[in-house]
Design a protein around this motif. Sequence first.
Motif, PDB file in Angstrom:
ATOM      1  N   GLY A   2       7.110   5.038   0.050  1.00 32.63           N
ATOM      2  CA  GLY A   2       6.239   6.058  -0.487  1.00 32.63           C
ATOM      3  C   GLY A   2       5.233   5.440  -1.430  1.00 32.63           C
ATOM      4  N   ASP A   3       4.448   6.282  -2.056  1.00 37.31           N
ATOM      5  CA  ASP A   3       3.426   5.801  -2.981  1.00 37.31           C
ATOM      6  C   ASP A   3       2.919   6.979  -3.785  1.00 37.31           C
ATOM      7  OD1 ASP A   3       1.764   3.953  -4.220  1.00 37.31           O
ATOM      8  OD2 ASP A   3       0.860   3.273  -2.353  1.00 37.31           O
ATOM      9  N   GLU A   4       2.071   6.689  -4.787  1.00 41.57           N
ATOM     10  CA  GLU A   4       1.488   7.750  -5.591  1.00 41.57           C
ATOM     11  C   GLU A   4       0.183   7.276  -6.211  1.00 41.57           C
ATOM     12  OE1 GLU A   4       3.613   7.384  -9.911  1.00 41.57           O
ATOM     13  OE2 GLU A   4       4.756   8.425  -8.343  1.00 41.57           O
ATOM     14  N   VAL A   5      -0.659   8.252  -6.567  1.00 39.71           N
ATOM     15  CA  VAL A   5      -1.923   8.009  -7.248  1.00 39.71           C
ATOM     16  C   VAL A   5      -2.031   9.047  -8.355  1.00 39.71           C
ATOM     17  CG1 VAL A   5      -4.444   8.110  -7.026  1.00 39.71           C
ATOM     18  CG2 VAL A   5      -3.075   7.054  -5.222  1.00 39.71           C
ATOM     19  N   ILE A  26      -6.733  23.442   0.684  1.00 39.68           N
ATOM     20  CA  ILE A  26      -6.609  22.000   0.895  1.00 39.68           C
ATOM     21  C   ILE A  26      -7.794  21.417   1.657  1.00 39.68           C
ATOM     22  CG2 ILE A  26      -5.221  22.118   3.020  1.00 39.68           C
ATOM     23  CD1 ILE A  26      -4.942  19.567   0.084  1.00 39.68           C
ATOM     24  N   GLY A  27      -8.411  22.191   2.522  1.00 40.53           N
ATOM     25  CA  GLY A  27      -9.571  21.710   3.278  1.00 40.53           C
ATOM     26  C   GLY A  27     -10.753  21.331   2.405  1.00 40.53           C
ATOM     27  N   GLU A  28     -10.818  21.878   1.182  1.00 43.87           N
ATOM     28  CA  GLU A  28     -11.883  21.521   0.244  1.00 43.87           C
ATOM     29  C   GLU A  28     -11.692  20.117  -0.323  1.00 43.87           C
ATOM     30  OE1 GLU A  28     -12.619  24.425  -2.928  1.00 43.87           O
ATOM     31  OE2 GLU A  28     -11.439  25.845  -1.732  1.00 43.87           O
ATOM     32  N   PHE A  29     -10.459  19.614  -0.287  1.00 44.21           N
ATOM     33  CA  PHE A  29     -10.126  18.405  -1.023  1.00 44.21           C
ATOM     34  C   PHE A  29      -9.681  17.229  -0.165  1.00 44.21           C
ATOM     35  CE2 PHE A  29      -8.741  22.185  -3.549  1.00 44.21           C
ATOM     36  CZ  PHE A  29      -9.862  22.241  -4.351  1.00 44.21           C
ATOM     37  N   SER A  30      -8.852  17.475   0.825  1.00 40.38           N
ATOM     38  CA  SER A  30      -8.233  16.397   1.601  1.00 40.38           C
ATOM     39  C   SER A  30      -9.178  15.837   2.659  1.00 40.38           C
ATOM     40  CB  SER A  30      -6.969  16.919   2.292  1.00 40.38           C
ATOM     41  OG  SER A  30      -6.462  15.941   3.179  1.00 40.38           O
ATOM     42  N   PRO A  31      -9.206  14.507   2.820  1.00 41.42           N
ATOM     43  CA  PRO A  31      -9.997  13.933   3.903  1.00 41.42           C
ATOM     44  C   PRO A  31      -9.316  14.034   5.276  1.00 41.42           C
ATOM     45  CG  PRO A  31      -8.984  12.182   2.619  1.00 41.42           C
ATOM     46  CD  PRO A  31      -8.641  13.477   1.936  1.00 41.42           C
ATOM     47  N   GLU A  32      -8.041  14.424   5.316  1.00 44.72           N
ATOM     48  CA  GLU A  32      -7.327  14.508   6.590  1.00 44.72           C
ATOM     49  C   GLU A  32      -6.880  15.925   6.950  1.00 44.72           C
ATOM     50  OE1 GLU A  32      -4.129  11.704   6.925  1.00 44.72           O
ATOM     51  OE2 GLU A  32      -5.498  10.032   7.139  1.00 44.72           O
ATOM     52  N   THR A  33      -6.434  16.685   5.974  1.00 51.56           N
ATOM     53  CA  THR A  33      -5.970  18.049   6.247  1.00 51.56           C
ATOM     54  C   THR A  33      -7.129  18.986   5.949  1.00 51.56           C
ATOM     55  OG1 THR A  33      -3.733  17.425   5.618  1.00 51.56           O
ATOM     56  CG2 THR A  33      -4.212  19.777   5.724  1.00 51.56           C
ATOM     57  N   ARG A  57      -5.829  13.027  11.658  1.00 46.11           N
ATOM     58  CA  ARG A  57      -5.399  11.751  11.084  1.00 46.11           C
ATOM     59  C   ARG A  57      -6.569  10.786  10.962  1.00 46.11           C
ATOM     60  NH1 ARG A  57      -1.650  11.215   8.059  1.00 46.11           N
ATOM     61  NH2 ARG A  57      -0.124  12.026   9.481  1.00 46.11           N
ATOM     62  N   ASN A  58      -6.767  10.253   9.785  1.00 43.33           N
ATOM     63  CA  ASN A  58      -7.860   9.325   9.482  1.00 43.33           C
ATOM     64  C   ASN A  58      -9.234   9.912   9.800  1.00 43.33           C
ATOM     65  OD1 ASN A  58      -5.992   7.338   8.687  1.00 43.33           O
ATOM     66  ND2 ASN A  58      -5.784   6.653  10.795  1.00 43.33           N
ATOM     67  N   ASN A 133      -3.196   6.201   2.890  1.00 40.79           N
ATOM     68  CA  ASN A 133      -2.681   7.312   2.098  1.00 40.79           C
ATOM     69  C   ASN A 133      -3.189   7.246   0.665  1.00 40.79           C
ATOM     70  OD1 ASN A 133      -1.311   8.410   4.243  1.00 40.79           O
ATOM     71  ND2 ASN A 133       0.696   7.711   3.597  1.00 40.79           N
ATOM     72  N   ARG A 134      -3.184   6.059   0.062  1.00 37.13           N
ATOM     73  CA  ARG A 134      -3.674   5.910  -1.328  1.00 37.13           C
ATOM     74  C   ARG A 134      -5.146   6.324  -1.424  1.00 37.13           C
ATOM     75  NH1 ARG A 134      -1.050   3.792  -5.264  1.00 37.13           N
ATOM     76  NH2 ARG A 134      -2.875   2.979  -6.344  1.00 37.13           N
ATOM     77  N   LYS A 135      -5.947   5.889  -0.463  1.00 36.02           N
ATOM     78  CA  LYS A 135      -7.363   6.256  -0.460  1.00 36.02           C
ATOM     79  C   LYS A 135      -7.511   7.772  -0.317  1.00 36.02           C
ATOM     80  CE  LYS A 135     -11.706   5.420   1.936  1.00 36.02           C
ATOM     81  NZ  LYS A 135     -12.358   4.843   3.096  1.00 36.02           N
ATOM     82  N   GLY A 136      -6.743   8.359   0.596  1.00 37.91           N
ATOM     83  CA  GLY A 136      -6.799   9.801   0.804  1.00 37.91           C
ATOM     84  C   GLY A 136      -6.335  10.586  -0.419  1.00 37.91           C
ATOM     85  N   MET A 137      -5.261  10.117  -1.075  1.00 35.10           N
ATOM     86  CA  MET A 137      -4.778  10.799  -2.278  1.00 35.10           C
ATOM     87  C   MET A 137      -5.829  10.719  -3.381  1.00 35.10           C
ATOM     88  SD  MET A 137      -0.663   9.972  -2.454  1.00 35.10           S
ATOM     89  CE  MET A 137      -0.786   8.202  -2.259  1.00 35.10           C
TER      90      MET A 137
END
Length: 153
Positions: A2-5, A26-33, A57-58, A133-137
């Motif tokens: 796992g990881d976190e930011v 979430i669509g306002e913020f996430s680059p994937e969802t 994805r990506n 994931n880190r970049k997306g978070m």
Amino acid sequence: MGDEVTVWMDASPDEVWDLVSDVTRIGEFSPETFEGKWTRGSTGPEVGASFAGHVKRNGVGPTYWSPCQVTACEPGKVFEFAVGTDAVTVNNWGYRLTPRKGGTDVTEYFRLEGNLAMRAYWLVLGPLRSRTNRKGMRTTLERMKAVVEGTSQ
């Protein structure tokens, strides 16, 4: 596995909570969802509530809906959910909110479940997926920060 930011936001935990716990935004913020909706009769954040995230994805390739269930829900503190089916959890995602310096440290994190298939996946693709994931978070949190601080365009 796992990881976190963490990103500091000039806003109270309650203001940030309104963003992290509203899956329909979430669509306002996430680059994937790019969209989310409450499902199975759920209408808001509470432990056991169900929702689905519409994922690309990506940012490329086919889209799919990921079923999710809220596993931790403490207003102003933590919002966490499991991704997967009723029988199998693939991973967990969440947000921890910690008051600091008149604002809030907002930590987005993920944790893969420890089954053999996920361990093999992480061994082979973990470093690449972790960077993604880190970049997306970070992107998600920076976009939330802009909204909650009133600096978004």
